[in-house]
Write an enzyme that holds these catalytic residues in place. Sequence first.
Site: not given
Length: 428
Positions: A13, A16-17, A40-42, A142, A223, A238, A330-332, A414
Amino acid sequence: MAGVVLVGVQWGDEGKGKITDLLASQFDYVVRFQGGNNAGHTVIYKGTKLQLHLVPSGIMYPQVIPAIGNGCVIDPEVLIKEIEMLNAQDISTDRLLISTNAHLIMPYHKDLDGASERRLGTNEIGTTRRGIGPAYRDKAARLGLRMQDLLDRSIFREKVTAALVETNDVLEKIYGLDPYSVDDITAEFMEYAKILEPHIIELSPVLNDALDSGKNVFFEGAQGTLLDIDHGTYPFVTSSNPTAGGACVGTGVGPTKVARVLGISKAYITRVGSGPFPTELFDADGDTFIDVGHEYGTTTGRKRRAGWYDAVITKYAAQINGLTDLAITKLDVLSAFPTIKICVAYEDARGVRHTTVPGHQSAFHHAKPIYEEMKGWNVDITGARTFEELPQEAQDYIARLEELAGVPVSIIAVGPDREQTIIRRSLI
């Protein structure tokens, strides 16, 4: 040629997306190398939020070939729905490639995942209950089925029959669940095969030939490092290797063809699910991270746990992955705080100070963060497009993160939109 691996530095989270979406247009191939639809990537496409769980973010660019590597596990029903969603947005999926050796998530894997978590009760791992772990377990035992098995009905049926000998016993006798029918599963999956067959190829030669011919390949991880089954906070991890080494295993490309490893980290830290989290906050600051950062899981919708930036974890991830670059997202969100904390070490239950992740899980579980404080900036930075446009306090914060990690920060996000990004150093 340039092979660039993207990995999460924390517990997933990390954004990365967005970074993949930002960089994908510079590459010829974007390849997912591990995990399944538990991640998941948004991404934002023409003002619309799209949630991708299996298809690589490079699908947004018509000149990019997106691929799903052999290290992934695929729920074909989910993949087909994702393809349909993209096609409905006029995003062509014709060029999507899927490795013949990627394993299938079967219906019974999802049943086993949920039943196992319920049985663990308060000791549950916190999985997404999407069958990821049981699919990887069958792969190791297997007993797994692969994408290539969809191409031959008789082989598929034979392998399902073998898998159900043991699986139906477990479902019925241990969990009290209904058994599965070979006929029903075969009929269902042969319908999936009709849709997916054009995409299934032997992927490794394609990627190696591309790199050898001077093309650029981006390896997209899901992940994060602390969720790696070997190097994460086991057992709260995971079932695959979302670290840089997993990119080679999960695609069939040798390590000498990887030129850069980009680690993605939030300017703070979050986690979904159970497990240790030294800097986790249970106060108003934690609520601020969740509210301002909109911290809810892309795949599960679960509220994330949040805390101050953990430089100990970043340094650990830098070593495990061989990071050459960092991206801070997300520095903002930190603009909401007059004072900002950075965890620079831990103290365990015996009072021993740790500047690296403790080797024993109990020590990590009971670790208390040791913080240093920095002055915040309390101004809107979402309009900054160069490092120099950031307030001095924000520049100082980034410089301190670089110093603690021993890795340069090449990208700073940002804001959520693609253009709300500062590029300090090119990756190719």
